[in-house]
Design a protein around this motif. Sequence first.
Motif, mmCIF file in Angstrom:
data_model
loop_
_atom_site.group_PDB
_atom_site.id
_atom_site.type_symbol
_atom_site.label_atom_id
_atom_site.label_comp_id
_atom_site.label_asym_id
_atom_site.label_seq_id
_atom_site.Cartn_x
_atom_site.Cartn_y
_atom_site.Cartn_z
ATOM 1 N N ALA A 100 59.689 -14.224 19.566
ATOM 2 C CA ALA A 100 61.058 -13.697 19.465
ATOM 3 C C ALA A 100 61.040 -12.271 18.912
ATOM 4 C CB ALA A 100 61.904 -14.604 18.573
ATOM 5 N N ALA A 101 60.177 -12.013 17.923
ATOM 6 C CA ALA A 101 60.100 -10.667 17.347
ATOM 7 C C ALA A 101 59.551 -9.664 18.355
ATOM 8 C CB ALA A 101 59.227 -10.688 16.087
ATOM 9 N N ILE A 102 58.564 -10.085 19.145
ATOM 10 C CA ILE A 102 57.990 -9.183 20.153
ATOM 11 C C ILE A 102 59.014 -8.875 21.245
ATOM 12 C CG2 ILE A 102 56.243 -9.021 21.979
ATOM 13 C CD1 ILE A 102 54.349 -10.550 20.062
ATOM 14 N N LYS A 103 59.760 -9.899 21.676
ATOM 15 C CA LYS A 103 60.773 -9.681 22.710
ATOM 16 C C LYS A 103 61.894 -8.766 22.227
ATOM 17 C CE LYS A 103 60.019 -13.987 25.189
ATOM 18 N NZ LYS A 103 60.552 -15.322 25.533
ATOM 19 N N ALA A 104 62.167 -8.777 20.921
ATOM 20 C CA ALA A 104 63.238 -7.945 20.363
ATOM 21 C C ALA A 104 62.824 -6.485 20.198
ATOM 22 C CB ALA A 104 63.678 -8.513 19.008
ATOM 23 N N MET A 105 61.542 -6.170 20.367
ATOM 24 C CA MET A 105 61.063 -4.793 20.207
ATOM 25 C C MET A 105 61.487 -3.936 21.387
ATOM 26 S SD MET A 105 57.211 -5.336 18.886
ATOM 27 C CE MET A 105 56.869 -6.076 17.326
ATOM 28 N N PRO A 106 61.688 -2.637 21.145
ATOM 29 C CA PRO A 106 62.071 -1.748 22.248
ATOM 30 C C PRO A 106 60.961 -1.581 23.286
ATOM 31 C CG PRO A 106 61.935 -0.537 20.166
ATOM 32 C CD PRO A 106 61.685 -1.971 19.867
ATOM 33 N N ASN A 107 59.698 -1.637 22.867
ATOM 34 C CA ASN A 107 58.579 -1.468 23.798
ATOM 35 C C ASN A 107 57.473 -2.480 23.467
ATOM 36 O OD1 ASN A 107 56.690 -0.591 25.601
ATOM 37 N ND2 ASN A 107 56.728 1.549 24.942
ATOM 38 N N PRO A 108 57.632 -3.734 23.910
ATOM 39 C CA PRO A 108 56.651 -4.771 23.564
ATOM 40 C C PRO A 108 55.256 -4.482 24.125
ATOM 41 C CG PRO A 108 58.562 -5.742 24.661
ATOM 42 C CD PRO A 108 58.744 -4.274 24.669
ATOM 43 N N ALA A 109 55.162 -3.842 25.265
ATOM 44 C CA ALA A 109 53.847 -3.560 25.864
ATOM 45 C C ALA A 109 53.045 -2.602 24.976
ATOM 46 C CB ALA A 109 54.012 -2.981 27.263
#
Length: 181
Positions: free
Chosen positions: A70-79
């Motif tokens: 969930a925290a990674i998906k909420a980031m502006p640039n997960p890649a």
Amino acid sequence: GQQLWYASVAALASTVAFSIAKLLAKSLMTKETKKKHNLTPANNYAVLTVCSTLVLLLPSALGEGPAALAAIKAMPNPAAFMRQLVGCGFLYYGYNEMGFRVLDLLSPVSAAVANSLKRVAVLLAAVIFLGEKVSSRKIIGSSVAMAGVLLYSLAKTKAAKLPPKPVKIVVDAEEPGTWQP
């Protein structure tokens, strides 16, 4: 409050588990075993890392997986974050592997001195790069702690080189019926 307590217990459990793993690895990894299975310091560290990953992957995924995703998906640039995470992992692995290689080349005394110097380097890095404020109290406390670690390591190394002293056990037997409280 609650998170600090949980983090303290988790850190203690991690330290105990690491110590047990280190003792087990040391007792199982004799010179003959290392030679038979080509366990150079680099290979030895790789085996320990793979074993640790296999043991910790499932509990980590179960405990932190949903929140981490969930925290990674909420980031502006997960890649970009994932690239940095993988890069950080490779750098950390390389750092520890080099540590294994260097420690394998050093005598126990040199390893103790190097370990103490590493602590000094970490403290200096915290001051320089993180802007940590330095007070005389912190310098004295850190110096005492590092000197204690160094002296303990040197004493332990010296004690290991001494021949074992015979222990004499003397048991004084009392005559039956003579004991008085």
